[in-house]
Design a protein around this motif. Structure first.
Motif, PDB file in Angstrom:
ATOM      1  N   VAL B 288      -0.085   3.699  -7.484  1.00  0.00           N
ATOM      2  CA  VAL B 288      -0.750   3.872  -6.195  1.00  0.00           C
ATOM      3  C   VAL B 288      -1.805   4.973  -6.290  1.00  0.00           C
ATOM      4  O   VAL B 288      -2.932   4.813  -5.818  1.00  0.00           O
ATOM      5  N   ALA B 289      -1.440   6.099  -6.922  1.00  0.00           N
ATOM      6  CA  ALA B 289      -2.374   7.218  -7.015  1.00  0.00           C
ATOM      7  C   ALA B 289      -3.648   6.814  -7.752  1.00  0.00           C
ATOM      8  O   ALA B 289      -4.753   7.147  -7.326  1.00  0.00           O
ATOM      9  N   PHE B 290      -3.502   6.066  -8.847  1.00  0.00           N
ATOM     10  CA  PHE B 290      -4.692   5.682  -9.615  1.00  0.00           C
ATOM     11  C   PHE B 290      -5.490   4.596  -8.904  1.00  0.00           C
ATOM     12  O   PHE B 290      -6.714   4.639  -8.891  1.00  0.00           O
ATOM     13  N   LEU B 291      -4.782   3.622  -8.317  1.00  0.00           N
ATOM     14  CA  LEU B 291      -5.486   2.561  -7.592  1.00  0.00           C
ATOM     15  C   LEU B 291      -6.263   3.153  -6.420  1.00  0.00           C
ATOM     16  O   LEU B 291      -7.357   2.698  -6.088  1.00  0.00           O
ATOM     17  N   GLY B 292      -5.723   4.205  -5.795  1.00  0.00           N
ATOM     18  CA  GLY B 292      -6.411   4.876  -4.700  1.00  0.00           C
ATOM     19  C   GLY B 292      -7.437   5.885  -5.185  1.00  0.00           C
ATOM     20  O   GLY B 292      -7.949   6.661  -4.388  1.00  0.00           O
ATOM     21  N   ARG B 293      -7.735   5.856  -6.482  1.00  0.00           N
ATOM     22  CA  ARG B 293      -8.722   6.747  -7.108  1.00  0.00           C
ATOM     23  C   ARG B 293      -8.459   8.213  -6.762  1.00  0.00           C
ATOM     24  O   ARG B 293      -9.387   8.980  -6.554  1.00  0.00           O
ATOM     25  N   LEU B 294      -7.198   8.609  -6.687  1.00  0.00           N
ATOM     26  CA  LEU B 294      -6.774   9.984  -6.434  1.00  0.00           C
ATOM     27  C   LEU B 294      -7.367  10.534  -5.136  1.00  0.00           C
ATOM     28  O   LEU B 294      -7.516  11.738  -4.974  1.00  0.00           O
ATOM     29  N   ASN B 295      -7.685   9.640  -4.223  1.00  0.00           N
ATOM     30  CA  ASN B 295      -8.248  10.041  -2.941  1.00  0.00           C
ATOM     31  C   ASN B 295      -7.232   9.676  -1.857  1.00  0.00           C
ATOM     32  O   ASN B 295      -6.771   8.541  -1.808  1.00  0.00           O
ATOM     33  N   PRO B 296      -6.855  10.620  -0.978  1.00  0.00           N
ATOM     34  CA  PRO B 296      -5.782  10.355  -0.008  1.00  0.00           C
ATOM     35  C   PRO B 296      -6.000   9.086   0.816  1.00  0.00           C
ATOM     36  O   PRO B 296      -5.042   8.341   1.045  1.00  0.00           O
ATOM     37  N   LEU B 297      -7.243   8.844   1.259  1.00  0.00           N
ATOM     38  CA  LEU B 297      -7.472   7.634   2.056  1.00  0.00           C
ATOM     39  C   LEU B 297      -7.325   6.384   1.195  1.00  0.00           C
ATOM     40  O   LEU B 297      -6.756   5.373   1.629  1.00  0.00           O
ATOM     41  N   GLY B 298      -7.813   6.467  -0.037  1.00  0.00           N
ATOM     42  CA  GLY B 298      -7.632   5.349  -0.967  1.00  0.00           C
ATOM     43  C   GLY B 298      -6.162   5.100  -1.239  1.00  0.00           C
ATOM     44  O   GLY B 298      -5.718   3.948  -1.333  1.00  0.00           O
ATOM     45  N   VAL B 299      -5.392   6.205  -1.339  1.00  0.00           N
ATOM     46  CA  VAL B 299      -3.956   6.087  -1.600  1.00  0.00           C
ATOM     47  C   VAL B 299      -3.265   5.321  -0.481  1.00  0.00           C
ATOM     48  O   VAL B 299      -2.367   4.517  -0.720  1.00  0.00           O
ATOM     49  N   LEU B 300      -3.708   5.547   0.740  1.00  0.00           N
ATOM     50  CA  LEU B 300      -3.107   4.849   1.880  1.00  0.00           C
ATOM     51  C   LEU B 300      -3.256   3.330   1.712  1.00  0.00           C
ATOM     52  O   LEU B 300      -2.284   2.571   1.840  1.00  0.00           O
ATOM     53  N   ALA B 301      -4.477   2.903   1.373  1.00  0.00           N
ATOM     54  CA  ALA B 301      -4.705   1.471   1.172  1.00  0.00           C
ATOM     55  C   ALA B 301      -3.914   0.959  -0.028  1.00  0.00           C
ATOM     56  O   ALA B 301      -3.261  -0.091   0.035  1.00  0.00           O
ATOM     57  N   ALA B 302      -3.945   1.735  -1.105  1.00  0.00           N
ATOM     58  CA  ALA B 302      -3.257   1.306  -2.325  1.00  0.00           C
ATOM     59  C   ALA B 302      -1.756   1.212  -2.107  1.00  0.00           C
ATOM     60  O   ALA B 302      -1.089   0.327  -2.655  1.00  0.00           O
ATOM     61  N   GLY B 303      -1.208   2.130  -1.287  1.00  0.00           N
ATOM     62  CA  GLY B 303       0.225   2.104  -1.009  1.00  0.00           C
ATOM     63  C   GLY B 303       0.627   0.806  -0.334  1.00  0.00           C
ATOM     64  O   GLY B 303       1.672   0.219  -0.651  1.00  0.00           O
ATOM     65  N   LEU B 304      -0.218   0.328   0.578  1.00  0.00           N
ATOM     66  CA  LEU B 304       0.078  -0.936   1.261  1.00  0.00           C
ATOM     67  C   LEU B 304       0.052  -2.097   0.266  1.00  0.00           C
ATOM     68  O   LEU B 304       0.882  -3.003   0.318  1.00  0.00           O
ATOM     69  N   ILE B 305      -0.909  -2.060  -0.678  1.00  0.00           N
ATOM     70  CA  ILE B 305      -1.009  -3.147  -1.659  1.00  0.00           C
ATOM     71  C   ILE B 305       0.231  -3.178  -2.558  1.00  0.00           C
ATOM     72  O   ILE B 305       0.816  -4.231  -2.811  1.00  0.00           O
ATOM     73  N   LEU B 306       0.651  -1.984  -3.029  1.00  0.00           N
ATOM     74  CA  LEU B 306       1.845  -1.951  -3.891  1.00  0.00           C
ATOM     75  C   LEU B 306       3.098  -2.366  -3.121  1.00  0.00           C
ATOM     76  O   LEU B 306       3.968  -3.047  -3.664  1.00  0.00           O
ATOM     77  N   ALA B 307       3.156  -1.951  -1.849  1.00  0.00           N
ATOM     78  CA  ALA B 307       4.303  -2.362  -1.031  1.00  0.00           C
ATOM     79  C   ALA B 307       4.340  -3.882  -0.931  1.00  0.00           C
ATOM     80  O   ALA B 307       5.406  -4.499  -0.988  1.00  0.00           O
ATOM     81  N   LEU B 308       3.150  -4.477  -0.842  1.00  0.00           N
ATOM     82  CA  LEU B 308       3.063  -5.936  -0.775  1.00  0.00           C
ATOM     83  C   LEU B 308       3.609  -6.567  -2.061  1.00  0.00           C
ATOM     84  O   LEU B 308       4.250  -7.623  -2.023  1.00  0.00           O
ATOM     85  N   SER B 309       3.371  -5.898  -3.201  1.00  0.00           N
ATOM     86  CA  SER B 309       3.878  -6.468  -4.456  1.00  0.00           C
ATOM     87  C   SER B 309       5.407  -6.442  -4.486  1.00  0.00           C
ATOM     88  O   SER B 309       6.034  -7.324  -5.058  1.00  0.00           O
ATOM     89  N   TYR B 310       6.021  -5.428  -3.869  1.00  0.00           N
ATOM     90  CA  TYR B 310       7.493  -5.425  -3.773  1.00  0.00           C
ATOM     91  C   TYR B 310       7.969  -6.584  -2.892  1.00  0.00           C
ATOM     92  O   TYR B 310       8.868  -7.335  -3.232  1.00  0.00           O
ATOM     93  N   LEU B 311       7.334  -6.684  -1.700  1.00  0.00           N
ATOM     94  CA  LEU B 311       7.719  -7.735  -0.756  1.00  0.00           C
ATOM     95  C   LEU B 311       7.471  -9.121  -1.343  1.00  0.00           C
ATOM     96  O   LEU B 311       8.306 -10.012  -1.238  1.00  0.00           O
ATOM     97  N   GLY B 312       6.279  -9.274  -1.959  1.00  0.00           N
ATOM     98  CA  GLY B 312       5.925 -10.551  -2.557  1.00  0.00           C
ATOM     99  C   GLY B 312       6.936 -10.960  -3.612  1.00  0.00           C
ATOM    100  O   GLY B 312       7.302 -12.129  -3.721  1.00  0.00           O
ATOM    101  N   GLY B 313       7.407  -9.985  -4.390  1.00  0.00           N
ATOM    102  CA  GLY B 313       8.426 -10.275  -5.399  1.00  0.00           C
ATOM    103  C   GLY B 313       9.668 -10.866  -4.756  1.00  0.00           C
ATOM    104  O   GLY B 313      10.203 -11.876  -5.209  1.00  0.00           O
ATOM    105  N   GLU B 314      10.108 -10.242  -3.648  1.00  0.00           N
ATOM    106  CA  GLU B 314      11.301 -10.749  -2.970  1.00  0.00           C
ATOM    107  C   GLU B 314      11.044 -12.134  -2.372  1.00  0.00           C
ATOM    108  O   GLU B 314      11.874 -13.032  -2.480  1.00  0.00           O
ATOM    109  N   ALA B 315       9.838 -12.277  -1.750  1.00  0.00           N
ATOM    110  CA  ALA B 315       9.516 -13.556  -1.124  1.00  0.00           C
ATOM    111  C   ALA B 315       9.448 -14.670  -2.161  1.00  0.00           C
ATOM    112  O   ALA B 315       9.981 -15.766  -1.954  1.00  0.00           O
ATOM    113  N   ALA B 316       8.801 -14.367  -3.318  1.00  0.00           N
ATOM    114  CA  ALA B 316       8.656 -15.382  -4.354  1.00  0.00           C
ATOM    115  C   ALA B 316      10.011 -15.786  -4.901  1.00  0.00           C
ATOM    116  O   ALA B 316      10.237 -16.939  -5.262  1.00  0.00           O
ATOM    117  N   GLN B 317      10.938 -14.829  -4.948  1.00  0.00           N
ATOM    118  CA  GLN B 317      12.279 -15.130  -5.435  1.00  0.00           C
ATOM    119  C   GLN B 317      12.948 -16.161  -4.527  1.00  0.00           C
ATOM    120  O   GLN B 317      13.583 -17.101  -5.003  1.00  0.00           O
TER     121      GLN B 317
END
Lengths: 324, 361
Positions: B288-317
């Protein structure tokens, strides 16, 4: 006597993967590249080694599969850090994260299956020597290989021209480049060598140490191997010492957890009380010993800055873009 | 074909905005390849992985719940990484934050009052910060590599938690399950919209933290110091900034936020201590930190994307019958593409056809 021998044998088994992975990483770091992905390459080697052994029925082909998987996987790291000069620390972490995920996916079908075990090769006559015979001369092939690897790497790094070139690349890539040495090519080879070693170390876990596939079975060994390189201050023979020390710590805590206190009544009473005290330590604390030992060792070694600085490859972790 | 890099005179503003999107695009392409290899229709698979979780209100709540710890930790890590300190033991700091924050609810369950929860959260932050202070101290005092020490402490923290919930802190009325007692209402984070789903006030805390970090990094001298020490340590020394002090501060901040993530997860979601309390949030937050380019606002967006990958994993299962580990693979692949795309910010990439070196000029 038999008991001690059995314990010593398990120490050897626990130390071998640590030593192989650390030796590979040592060569990589001597070329100036810090690959923190050892854990990821190791687990990829473990799952591939297990899979190939399952499919072919041969533990030796499994070991080769582990080597190939580790080397291929390290290519990803090499491409990013050497060709695209990405940050080495971050890319190494990425390799570990990807390796742990990918190996879980690949290995899902293998969970719970009995593995193909690599059997020891008993060397005639030598294995009948008193004391050391059984320990040193009736081991699996990967153990013999690890000793040969140690000697070969030491010879290569400090006695050959190619080894000197590799070290010069790690110490000052700019000078090496201006002497006409292809820095990037040498680093590619060094990273792949490290990857192959980590892969073999992983295969050893899945073919000798546990003979099974368990998700995340490397359990931090890759990181301990990285710490061993620092512990050894980039000297191959010190890795032997470090790996066996850590093997001993790992095995000691396992045996303490398994021991039955009632079987020790033959001991003199003060020793028995001591054993009772040790048994009272919760198993989780014993399990954390190898990790705590790693921290302690790192602190002790790093205290002596001059010693570390002399041996640390000066360009370690720094990216290099050849100017043309 | 050969690839050569040519350094740009100044870093490219265009690519520093574009690179995370390039990485996401490449990850999707890799996803198509992976799903095809698994014998699935890639469009269907990507839909149920990344879109379906967003179509229902309860799964949006789940998304917020999963993004909360990721964002909290990653904000701290981006401060830490910007100052060139490599704390990769956030997972352990999360655990120790959860443990320290649980002292009150487990040992004094009868406490009531609005201040109880605040004290619990503060103790969680203190626990995470204290655990992070160990590698920082060893780095400053002895020069021990913080990457390795902080990582080793993850294993120690997890085993410590395991010991607590199986031993001293086990619920006396819990039929011997390795769990602590459950927290009372005074000790848990309330839900934001109780009528629609379980998202809790930890998410609000995360937003506040993002804002404070954005202000600190962008508008204050401290934020400037972090960047100078990270990018030009020599210049930092001339300016009189202490690198050692910065190491300690960076670790304390990131440890406290990881601790807050841990205790908000306990007080907001799990509501008791268990042997395992995090599906690797501390490591995913590095991505998340790298995807958000070490910028707090970027981190916020990146955190949502990574959270989606957790959810997507469960949904795909559930909907596709594939392993939820696909989500983990996606996370790893994504980090690779992020790091590769960042090269474009500082370099022009040239593809050269012939293997022969072009004539020297």
């Amino acid at each position: 006597m038999l008991m001690t021998e059995a314990i010593l044998l398990t120490i050897f088994t626990a130390a071998t993967p640590l030593m192989i992975a650390a030796l590979g990483e040592l060569v990589t770091e001597r070329s100036g590249v810090l690959n923190l992905g050892v854990e990821g390459m190791m687990i990829m080697g473990a799952v591939s080694g297990f899979a190939v052994a399952q499919l072919t029925g041969s533990a030796y082909l499994g070991a080769l599969g582990g080597i190939a998987a580790g080397a291929l996987f390290s290519l990803l790291f090499a491409f990013l850090t050497l060709t695209l000069v990405a940050n080495q620390v971050a890319t190494g972490l990425a390799l570990t994260i990807l390796g742990l995920g990918l190996s879980g996916l690949i290995g899902e079908g293998f969970v719970g299956q009995p593995g193909v075990k690599m059997f020891p090769i008993v060397i005639p006559f030598l294995s009948e020597l008193p004391l050391v015979g059984k320990l040193l001369f009736s081991q699996d092939a990967i153990f013999y290989f690890s000793i040969a690897l140690l000697i070969a790497i030491n010879w290569f790094l400090f006695k050959t021209r190619a080894g000197l070139t590799l070290r010069s690349v790690g110490d000052n890539h700019k000078s090496a480049h201006s002497l006409g040495i292809d820095v990037i090519k040498i680093r590619y080879l060094a990273v792949m060598f490290g990857g192959a070693c980590s892969g073999l170390a992983g295969a050893h876990l899945a073919l000798v140490y546990v003979p099974q596939w368990v998700e995340g079975m490397s359990a931090g060994r890759g990181w301990i191997a990285l710490a061993l390189v620092v512990f050894a201050s980039w000297r191959p023979f010190r890795i032997l010492v470090g790996a066996y020390l850590f093997g001993a710590v790992t095995i000691a805590q396992l045996h303490i957890q398994a021991i039955d206190i009632n079987s020790l009544t033959f001991l003199p009473s003060w020793l028995f009380y001591l054993a009772e005290l040790i048994k009272a330590i919760p198993s989780q604390f014993l399990s954390s010993l190898p990790y705590i030992a790693t921290i302690v060792v790192l602190v002790i070694i790093s205290r002596n800055r001059r010693l570390t600085l002399i041996n640390t490859p000066a360009s370690l972790g720094k990216g290099f873009v050849p100017d043309r | 074909m050969r690839i050569e890099l040519e350094r740009r005179a100044a870093h490219s503003k265009l690519f520093s905005v574009l690179s995370p999107f390039i990485a996401l695009g490449l990850t999707l392409i890799a996803g198509v390849i992976m799903f095809t290899a698994l014998g699935l229709n890639p469009i269907n698979a990507l839909y149920s992985f990344f879109i379906e979780p967003l179509t229902e209100i309860w799964s949006v709540h789940e998304l917020i719940i999963k993004a909360t710890p990721l964002v909290l930790i990653a904000v701290g890590l981006s401060v830490c990484f910007s100052s060139n300190n490599w704390n990769i033991g956030a997972e352990g700091q999360l655990v120790m934050g959860a443990v320290a924050g649980s002292i009150l609810p487990i040992m004094y369950p009868e406490l009531t009052g609005w201040w109880v929860l605040i004290l619990i959260l503060l103790m969680g932050m203190a626990g995470g910060a204290a655990w992070a202070a160990i590698p920082a101290f060893f780095k400053n005092r002895f020069g021990a590599n913080e990457i390795l020490t902080s990582l080793m402490l993850v294993y120690v923290a997890q085993l410590f938690l395991d010991w607590l919930v199986r031993g001293r802190w086990r619920n006396p009325e819990g039929y011997n399950f390795p769990e602590s007692r459950t927290f009372t209402d005074w000790q848990t984070l309330p839900e934001i919209f109780p009528s629609s789903g379980p998202a809790h006030y930890g998410a609000v805390l995360a937003l506040i933290v993002v804002f404070i970090a954005w202000f600190m990094m962008g508008k204050t001298l401290k934020g400037f110091q972090v960047k100078v020490i990270g990018q030009a340590p020599r210049a930092g020394r001339f300016a009189g900034f202490s690198a050692k002090k910065m190491t300690m501060v960076a670790f304390l901040i990131s440890g406290a936020l990881a601790g807050l993530a841990g205790i908000s997860e306990i007080t907001g979601v799990i509501k008791q201590l268990q042997p395992t309390i995090s599906p690797g949030y501390g490591f995913a937050a590095i991505i998340v930190a790298f995807l958000g380019r070490l910028n707090p606002l970027g981190v916020l967006a990146a955190g949502l994307i990574l959270a989606l990958s957790y959810l997507g994993g469960e949904a795909a299962q559930i909907s596709l019958g594939i392993s939820d580990k696909v989500g983990r693979v996606f996370q790893g692949v994504l980090l690779f593409f992020v790091l590769a795309s960042d090269t474009l910010i500082h370099y022009k990439i040239k593809f050269i056809r012939s293997t022969k070196r072009s004539a020297q000029t």
